[in-house]
Write an enzyme that holds these catalytic residues in place. Structure first.
Site, PDB file in Angstrom:
ATOM      1  N   LYS A 124      20.343  10.216 -25.171  1.00 57.12           N
ATOM      2  CA  LYS A 124      19.201  10.972 -24.641  1.00 57.12           C
ATOM      3  C   LYS A 124      18.002  10.069 -24.353  1.00 57.12           C
ATOM      4  O   LYS A 124      17.184  10.380 -23.501  1.00 57.12           O
ATOM      5  CB  LYS A 124      18.823  12.095 -25.599  1.00 57.12           C
ATOM      6  CG  LYS A 124      19.876  13.199 -25.615  1.00 57.12           C
ATOM      7  CD  LYS A 124      19.381  14.476 -26.240  1.00 57.12           C
ATOM      8  CE  LYS A 124      20.394  15.594 -26.035  1.00 57.12           C
ATOM      9  NZ  LYS A 124      21.655  15.365 -26.780  1.00 57.12           N
TER      10      LYS A 124
HETATM   11  C1  LIG Z   1      22.884  15.863 -26.380  1.00 57.41           C
HETATM   12  C2  LIG Z   1      24.124  15.190 -26.833  1.00 57.41           C
HETATM   13  C3  LIG Z   1      25.384  15.497 -26.263  1.00 57.41           C
HETATM   14  C4  LIG Z   1      25.562  16.563 -25.191  1.00 57.41           C
HETATM   15  O1  LIG Z   1      24.981  16.227 -23.954  1.00 57.41           O
HETATM   16  P1  LIG Z   1      24.718  17.349 -22.832  1.00 57.41           P
HETATM   17  O2  LIG Z   1      23.908  16.659 -21.798  1.00 57.41           O
HETATM   18  O3  LIG Z   1      23.928  18.436 -23.541  1.00 57.41           O
HETATM   19  O4  LIG Z   1      26.023  17.836 -22.344  1.00 57.41           O
HETATM   20  C5  LIG Z   1      26.492  14.793 -26.697  1.00 57.41           C
HETATM   21  N1  LIG Z   1      26.388  13.865 -27.669  1.00 57.41           N
HETATM   22  C6  LIG Z   1      25.210  13.539 -28.251  1.00 57.41           C
HETATM   23  C7  LIG Z   1      25.179  12.519 -29.334  1.00 57.41           C
HETATM   24  C8  LIG Z   1      24.030  14.192 -27.855  1.00 57.41           C
HETATM   25  O5  LIG Z   1      22.855  13.885 -28.442  1.00 57.41           O
END
Ligand SMILES: *Cc1c(COP(=O)(O)O)cnc(C)c1O
Length: 486
Positions: A124
């Site tokens: 993220k």
């Molecule tokens: C947010 C997140 C996801 C999922 O990603 P999306 O964009 O919501 O599909 C998967 N793995 C981790 C570690 C995350 O923080």
């Protein structure tokens, strides 16, 4: 470049106009009126670019109302090799999202693309770090300020705080359930001492936090008076920032545009893989986009059957890949809009049905809502799911066979990727977090702790700064008002 709402609202705002907002006024999500195209010649030129310059090339196609020199500076401020990655990524640091080959067999190759070298050890950061710089830039231009109020159970809150810390014109009020996050996640957020970051530990569960944020969002007078905004995963700039690493992964894994590559993406809100869909629509030669889910398999069910059936929050499992514990994927509507040939009236009807009847059916069977499921293949989507036992087995497998410790979400990706290999096509799995964040499961799988990246050794013993408050929207509104001085 103008943007349209998936539900057909008549306004066509610019990139800067949707940057600080969330949903379109009709409840839809924004997408570009047309996807910008990338030619083969351009793709060739992009092969030798640094990550920051590649990010600039992708961004300039979407953010046409920001002067190019400013955009380039923002890309370098975010993804410069000396800025984004630190010593943790070792020799590969300059690549920002380095690839690592895991295995090769029957002419197919399995590759891991590292996306977790940012400050909070999860993918993220890749988008949120850019968002912090874009927000600061846009607010300074308008002479405006923004108070971000959000709810988190872990990853999103820390990524947002590390992206916005110290930024002029921005304050972050992050609600988290008191004593419910892991010690590591709590320490990551609460040890921030920046005066523009406010951690509110709510006496309740995550849903209480989210309800309070919704109550604040629904109080339009308050929201306007206190200049309240959000940074959730539907934010368009976050999606664009994620498009960049699909290009990067493709270019690093191939040496000619004749080659195709597939991606497997551990998915929750469909934000990450939605960026892959957009890269594909721009002309990137992607073979398959494989959605990997955990036990919360709403998306896997859709891509296997054509039936989209959201779960109630009480039916959502708490799993050992918690960032994928999503019962209703907030970015899915963007893909459905394209799947339905950009027919906004039908998108509006179908997502109205999600609210009233819990889902829709595109199988083409008698009584269904359409027959577009047949075209899912055209868009190259496939899917699979993983359980806690699969996760443990995959963490052990990766340790024994690849010599690396992977986190629980990435393990879900590797498990599903290995089921979807095609001879002659490289499969890239997106790494979404580092294992130190989910140590409990690493210990269960391997009987030892995950390595702590440098700089995080004693994070739990740092001084913490947070406010414990009851799950009471009015009290929290008053707290925000008091600390914004508005
Ligand atoms: C947010 C997140 C996801 C999922 O990603 P999306 O964009 O919501 O599909 C998967 N793995 C981790 C570690 C995350 O923080």
């Amino acid at each position: 470049m103008q943007y349209v709402s998936t539900r057909g609202h008549s306004a066509t705002p610019s990139f800067s106009e949707i940057l600080l907002g969330g949903l379109a006024p009709d409840g839809g999500l924004y997408l570009p009126q047309q996807y910008p195209q990338v030619s083969g010649a351009e793709l060739d030129q992009w092969r030798t670019l640094s990550y920051a310059d590649l990010a600039f090339q992708v961004l300039r196609k979407f953010a046409t109302d920001i002067p190019e020199s400013d955009l380039k500076a923002l890309a370098h401020k975010t993804y410069g090799a000396d800025v984004y990655c630190n010593a943790r990524a070792g020799d590969d640091a300059g690549q920002i999202t380095p690839l690592r080959t895991l295995e090769q067999k029957d002419g197919s190759k399995l590759v891991l693309q590292a996306l977790s070298n940012g400050p909070t050890l999860a993918f993220k950061d890749m988008a949120m770090q850019l968002l912090g710089n874009l927000f600061e830039y846009a607010l300074a231009k308008k002479g405006a300020e923004l108070n971000i109020v959000g709810a988190t159970s872990g990853d999103t809150g820390s990524a947002a705080e590390y992206a916005m810390r110290g930024k002029k014109g921005i304050r972050v009020f992050m609600l988290s359930p008191h004593k419910k996050m892991s010690a590591f996640q709590t320490a990551q957020m609460f040890s921030l001492q920046d005066p523009n970051i406010f951690n509110i530990a709510v006496e309740g569960v995550f849903d209480d936090c989210q309800d309070i944020v919704k109550a604040i969002s629904n109080d339009l007078d308050y929201k306007a008076a206190k200049k309240v905004g959000t940074v959730n995963s539907i934010n368009w700039a976050r999606v664009v920032a994620q498009v960049v690493y699909y290009f990067r992964g493709y270019l690093a894994a191939t040496d000619s545009n004749e080659q195709k590559v597939s991606f497997t993406v551990p998915s929750g809100n469909f934000g990450n893989i939605c960026a892959g869909h957009i890269a594909r629509m721009m002309g990137l030669p992607i073979d398959k986009l494989v959605v990997a889910t955990n036990e919360n398999d709403v998306l896997d069910e859709f891509f296997r059957t054509g039936v989209y059936r959201v779960r109630k929050s009480a039916e959502t499992y708490h799993t050992s890949s918690p960032s994928m514990d999503i019962s209703k994927a907030s970015n899915f509507e963007r893909f459905v809009y394209d799947l339905l040939g950009r027919d906004s009236a039908r998108v509006k009807a179908l997502f109205g049905k999600v609210e009233s009847a819990g889902g829709f059916d595109l199988t083409g069977q008698p009584g269904s809502d359409g027959d577009e499921f047949a075209s899912v293949i055209k868009y190259g989507f496939a899917s699979g799911r993983s359980t806690h036992d699969d996760r443990l087995a995959t963490i052990r497998f990766a340790q024994e066979n690849y010599g690396i410790t992977v986190d629980t979400h990435t393990a879900d990706g590797i498990k599903v990727a290995r089921e979807n290999l095609t001879p002659g096509v490289t499969m890239i799995v997106l790494e979404t977090a580092l294992p130190a964040k989910f140590n409990e499961t690493i210990r269960e799988a391997l009987g030892r702790d995950a390595d702590r990246p440098a700089g995080f050794e004693n994070i739990e013993s740092l001084a913490q700064r947070f406010e414990v408050m009851p799950a009471d929207a009015e009290r929290i509104k008053a707290y925000v008002a008091e600390h914004t001085g508005l």
